[in-house]
Motif scaffolding. Sequence first.
Motif, PDB file in Angstrom:
ATOM      1  N   ALA A 408      54.983 -59.839  19.167  1.00 56.21           N
ATOM      2  CA  ALA A 408      56.044 -60.666  18.591  1.00 56.21           C
ATOM      3  C   ALA A 408      55.707 -62.144  18.727  1.00 56.21           C
ATOM      4  O   ALA A 408      55.909 -62.936  17.789  1.00 56.21           O
ATOM      5  N   LEU A 409      55.193 -62.544  19.890  1.00 53.27           N
ATOM      6  CA  LEU A 409      54.830 -63.950  20.092  1.00 53.27           C
ATOM      7  C   LEU A 409      53.675 -64.348  19.177  1.00 53.27           C
ATOM      8  O   LEU A 409      53.683 -65.434  18.577  1.00 53.27           O
ATOM      9  N   ARG A 410      52.696 -63.469  19.050  1.00 57.14           N
ATOM     10  CA  ARG A 410      51.569 -63.723  18.143  1.00 57.14           C
ATOM     11  C   ARG A 410      52.067 -63.890  16.715  1.00 57.14           C
ATOM     12  O   ARG A 410      51.630 -64.800  15.985  1.00 57.14           O
ATOM     13  N   ALA A 411      52.991 -63.026  16.303  1.00 52.08           N
ATOM     14  CA  ALA A 411      53.520 -63.109  14.948  1.00 52.08           C
ATOM     15  C   ALA A 411      54.313 -64.396  14.738  1.00 52.08           C
ATOM     16  O   ALA A 411      54.256 -65.005  13.660  1.00 52.08           O
ATOM     17  N   ARG A 412      55.069 -64.819  15.763  1.00 53.76           N
ATOM     18  CA  ARG A 412      55.840 -66.076  15.632  1.00 53.76           C
ATOM     19  C   ARG A 412      54.904 -67.259  15.421  1.00 53.76           C
ATOM     20  O   ARG A 412      55.162 -68.147  14.593  1.00 53.76           O
ATOM     21  N   VAL A 413      53.814 -67.285  16.190  1.00 59.87           N
ATOM     22  CA  VAL A 413      52.844 -68.371  16.055  1.00 59.87           C
ATOM     23  C   VAL A 413      52.251 -68.389  14.649  1.00 59.87           C
ATOM     24  O   VAL A 413      51.958 -69.452  14.094  1.00 59.87           O
ATOM     25  N   ARG A 414      52.119 -67.209  14.052  1.00 63.68           N
ATOM     26  CA  ARG A 414      51.546 -67.096  12.711  1.00 63.68           C
ATOM     27  C   ARG A 414      52.591 -67.256  11.608  1.00 63.68           C
ATOM     28  O   ARG A 414      52.265 -67.134  10.431  1.00 63.68           O
ATOM     29  N   GLY A 415      53.842 -67.526  12.008  1.00 68.65           N
ATOM     30  CA  GLY A 415      54.853 -67.835  11.011  1.00 68.65           C
ATOM     31  C   GLY A 415      55.964 -66.827  10.833  1.00 68.65           C
ATOM     32  O   GLY A 415      56.803 -66.981   9.937  1.00 68.65           O
ATOM     33  N   TRP A 416      56.017 -65.779  11.660  1.00 73.23           N
ATOM     34  CA  TRP A 416      57.064 -64.768  11.517  1.00 73.23           C
ATOM     35  C   TRP A 416      58.432 -65.337  11.850  1.00 73.23           C
ATOM     36  O   TRP A 416      58.616 -65.992  12.868  1.00 73.23           O
ATOM     37  N   ARG A 417      59.376 -65.070  10.980  1.00 64.11           N
ATOM     38  CA  ARG A 417      60.770 -65.428  11.217  1.00 64.11           C
ATOM     39  C   ARG A 417      61.597 -64.155  11.073  1.00 64.11           C
ATOM     40  O   ARG A 417      61.697 -63.601   9.972  1.00 64.11           O
ATOM     41  N   PRO A 418      62.168 -63.657  12.165  1.00 60.01           N
ATOM     42  CA  PRO A 418      62.917 -62.389  12.112  1.00 60.01           C
ATOM     43  C   PRO A 418      63.928 -62.373  10.986  1.00 60.01           C
ATOM     44  O   PRO A 418      64.686 -63.332  10.785  1.00 60.01           O
TER      45      PRO A 418
END
Length: 494
Positions: A408-418
Amino acid sequence: MSTERGDMMGTAFTRRPVAGPATGDAAWLLRLGYRPELRRRLGPVATFALAYSCMSPVITAYALFTSPPGVVLGLPLGWGLVVAAVGQLLVALVLGEVVAQFPLTGGLYAWVRRLWGRRSAWLAAWVYGFAMLGMIAGLGYGAGPYLATVVGFEPSVDSGVGCAVVLVAVATAVNLAGTRALGVAVTAGLVVEVAGILVVGTWVLLSQRHRDLSVLFDPKSAAVALVVGAGLFGVFQFSGFEAAGSVAEEVADPARRVPRALWLAVVVGGVLSTYVCVVLMMTAPGPGAHGSGTGPLTQVLYGALGPAGGRAALGIVLLCFLSGIIGLQAAAGRLLFSAARDGMLPGSRLLATVSVARAVPAPALVVAGAVPVLLVYISRIFPGTMAAIGAFAVLGIYLGVQTVVLAALRARVRGWRPAGGFSLGRWAFPVNVGALAYGVVALVCLLWPPLAGSSLPLVAGALVVSVGLAVLALLRPHRRSGAIAGDAVRPPAG
């Protein structure tokens, strides 16, 4: 690979198409690449009860208090519980955001696949799956002394094996009966456990108190107890709640109800388990007191309630073990089903089969019952095996959950917005970082021999992970699947 092809491959083993136009939860599931096969029979109470039963806070408290030093941890124990509760609450909030966007059967496996990729998802499922199956075996075997005391025979290795077989068989029958039966069973377990804590615990506290409140602030042996006793106690106490995410496709409005069940299980379980610990610290007899393999707990209950009442109270503890096994088997079976319907496992077509009559993944549930029984019988042939299984179980659960937190943290850094029905907003990033930091500390406590008390968890964990990596490298099971993966963060158009 196109999204269309990924959808087709991801549903290669679907047995029954959705009837009529899909709306609401069914439409959301179709958007995620799967046709509805399971029935949404779990309401908010049953979903919370499942999360709570899988965490089994009271069972953990009783198990860890079978050793007399547990009664004098005092202040360090209290702080250990608080730190672990706060850390796991952060974890629950992170998982809540993930499951709100990806309310899929299999929970952890499905989340890592959508956040990261197939390879990491398979490895996480390998580690977490073995941990869940080992936990079922451990709970079944650990319930043996309680059954022996209730029924009235001397606990032994054979009685522990027999108890495990009986409890797993009952759990399998409940799970195969359908999702509604699962919900009724775990809800009944929740009611019995909470009532037992409040009624029996309060009566014991009033009638059998050997210490006053000062024991809660006793700094005796703080240097050891804080790190070894309290730290590990808290880590063990709050594990397994995430398993409720495995049944997301059987929960109505899962994007809202499953996240709520996760954090509520940590809060309620934390309060109740703390109360149990306080009662035991203030009422347990001194060092050297044991009772029929269940430690000082038997003496406390028999002293407060008499022989008949004590056996009845231990019967409640036994029902708590059964409820935990039912919930964990339900989650483990759905983990196998989820990976199988993506073509990730040997025998995927069979394991991905859903019972038409009961709408449950029957073959996967049977496997999730058979493997723990096999582990218990292996431990009878090779003494010490159960200790290794138990040492790895909690470790493997933490490893699997922290894989989701890291993904989840990796995805947030790559731009993920829940994009689900639950979001932490601007607090999402710091909460995610805090959850990962707590997880790293917890894993150190579980892995480092000076803190864990032995090298067994480290050896068992290294063995399971090494074998998983070898299978991944040699057989490449992740390449057999075309299921959608890594789509939490989509590249910008153009």
